[in-house]
Enzyme design. Structure first.
Site, short mmCIF file in Angstrom:
data_model
loop_
_atom_site.label_atom_id
_atom_site.label_comp_id
_atom_site.label_asym_id
_atom_site.label_seq_id
_atom_site.Cartn_x
_atom_site.Cartn_y
_atom_site.Cartn_z
N ILE A 103 0.83 -1.20 0.00
CA ILE A 103 0.00 0.00 0.00
C ILE A 103 0.87 1.26 0.00
O ILE A 103 0.59 2.22 -0.73
CB ILE A 103 -0.94 -0.02 1.22
CG1 ILE A 103 -2.00 -1.13 1.05
CG2 ILE A 103 -1.61 1.33 1.42
CD1 ILE A 103 -2.82 -1.39 2.29
N ASP A 130 11.48 3.54 4.32
CA ASP A 130 11.21 2.15 4.67
C ASP A 130 12.40 1.58 5.42
O ASP A 130 13.54 2.07 5.27
CB ASP A 130 10.92 1.32 3.41
CG ASP A 130 10.21 0.02 3.74
OD1 ASP A 130 8.97 0.06 3.89
OD2 ASP A 130 10.87 -1.02 3.85
N SER A 160 -6.83 -1.20 10.21
CA SER A 160 -7.12 -2.43 9.48
C SER A 160 -8.56 -2.83 9.75
O SER A 160 -9.05 -2.67 10.88
CB SER A 160 -6.18 -3.56 9.90
OG SER A 160 -6.61 -4.80 9.36
N TYR A 192 -1.61 -7.31 16.89
CA TYR A 192 -1.91 -6.48 15.73
C TYR A 192 -3.21 -5.73 15.93
O TYR A 192 -3.31 -4.53 15.67
CB TYR A 192 -1.98 -7.38 14.50
CG TYR A 192 -2.16 -6.66 13.19
CD1 TYR A 192 -1.09 -5.97 12.60
CD2 TYR A 192 -3.37 -6.69 12.51
CE1 TYR A 192 -1.24 -5.32 11.38
CE2 TYR A 192 -3.53 -6.04 11.29
CZ TYR A 192 -2.46 -5.37 10.73
OH TYR A 192 -2.62 -4.73 9.53
N LYS A 205 -3.48 -1.64 16.27
CA LYS A 205 -4.29 -0.91 15.30
C LYS A 205 -5.46 -0.19 15.99
O LYS A 205 -5.83 0.92 15.61
CB LYS A 205 -4.80 -1.86 14.22
CG LYS A 205 -3.72 -2.39 13.29
CD LYS A 205 -3.13 -1.28 12.44
CE LYS A 205 -2.21 -1.80 11.35
NZ LYS A 205 -1.62 -0.73 10.54
N LEU A 264 -4.78 -6.92 -2.00
CA LEU A 264 -3.86 -7.88 -2.60
C LEU A 264 -2.47 -7.28 -2.81
O LEU A 264 -1.99 -7.07 -3.92
CB LEU A 264 -4.44 -8.38 -3.92
CG LEU A 264 -5.76 -9.14 -3.79
CD1 LEU A 264 -6.24 -9.61 -5.15
CD2 LEU A 264 -5.64 -10.31 -2.82
N THR A 265 -1.81 -7.02 -1.69
CA THR A 265 -0.41 -6.62 -1.70
C THR A 265 0.48 -7.85 -1.87
O THR A 265 0.01 -8.99 -1.77
CB THR A 265 -0.04 -5.91 -0.40
OG1 THR A 265 -0.20 -6.85 0.68
CG2 THR A 265 -0.93 -4.71 -0.13
#
Length: 256
Positions: free
Chosen positions: A19, A38, A149, A162, A166, A196-197
């Protein structure tokens, strides 16, 4: 979109195939100068080079989102290079199979996985805001977007770290929106559904993707470019009256 040309953005978590990478490309297409940041510095620099080859303005930088000195250095580099900072997109996360597979239910999750996930996905986002916000407040404008998410709303029985990290972004985003809003700085939250990464393709099964498509009120699953479009909108002048909000981008999978 209005108000993006010649502005400056950081994509914090901008490796290709995800993303963040798609967002860096979209922002550059809209005329922004983009700092692609990154943990994988070579990947960030490669993407920045591709953006420049296509006529955009971008530089790649390595940084560790969980380290305050590193994130502060990224903000400082951006301001020194471009003179300003107009948009910050927090999207970095450790979605590696080793981390995600170990992030199980609350009774069994290893504490090192818990702490690492919170450090990256919640504390790291806070560190970016801590150092970007003063820059934006001084200039009287800016937009910050955090990435949550849709799994927070689904509440699966695993990946407690996670989900907790989030979920914490709701409070962080709303606090930032309240703190900066009167002075021209907005902060919003986006919640991608199954997208769909490259990492998603590596960590999900065909069965799970089929289930996701079945749940969606859409003929397809999400693409990184879908999320990138929303970030570009929230950075733009077209969204200048949107602050402190959370947006589900999931093809209608979680209608409420």
């Amino acid at each position: 979109m209005r108000g993006l040309k010649d502005k400056v953005a950081i994509v914090a978590g901008g490796s290709p195939g995800g993303i963040g990478g798609a967002t860096a490309v979209r922002l550059a297409e809209e005329g922004m100068a983009v700092v692609v940041a990154d943990l994988n510095e070579s990947a960030a620099q490669k993407l920045a080079a591709e953006i420049r080859a296509n006529g955009g303005e971008a530089v790649g930088q390595g940084f560790d989102i969980s380290n305050e000195e590193s994130y502060a250095g990224l903000i400082d580099f951006t301001v020194r290079t471009y003179g300003t900072l107009d948009g910050l997109y927090n999207v970095a996360a450790d979605l590696s199979p080793a981390t995600m597979n170990a992030d199980v239910e609350v009774t069994d999750v290893p504490l090192d996985i818990w702490h690492h996930t919170i450090d990256v996905t919640l504390t790291g986002y806070m560190l970016g805001i801590r150092h970007a916000l003063p820059v934006m407040l001084r200039q009287g404008s800016g937009s910050i977007v955090n990435t949550m998410s849709s799994s927070v709303w689904v509440a699966p029985p695993t990946k407690v770290s996670y989900q907790a990290a989030k979920s914490g972004l709701v409070g962080l985003t709303r606090h930032t929106a309240s703190l900066g809003g009167k002075r021209g700085v907005r902060c919003n939250l986006i919640s991608p559904g199954l997208t769909l990464t490259t990492s998603a393709m590596a960590t999900t099964t065909e069965e799970l993707r089929t289930q996701g498509l079945s749940a969606a009120r859409s003929p397809r699953l999400g693409k990184p470019e879908d999320i990138a479009a929303m970030v570009a909108f929230l950075f733009s002048g077209d969204a200048e009256f949107i602050n402190g909000q959370s947006f589900l981008i999931d093809g209608g999978a979680h209608l409420t």
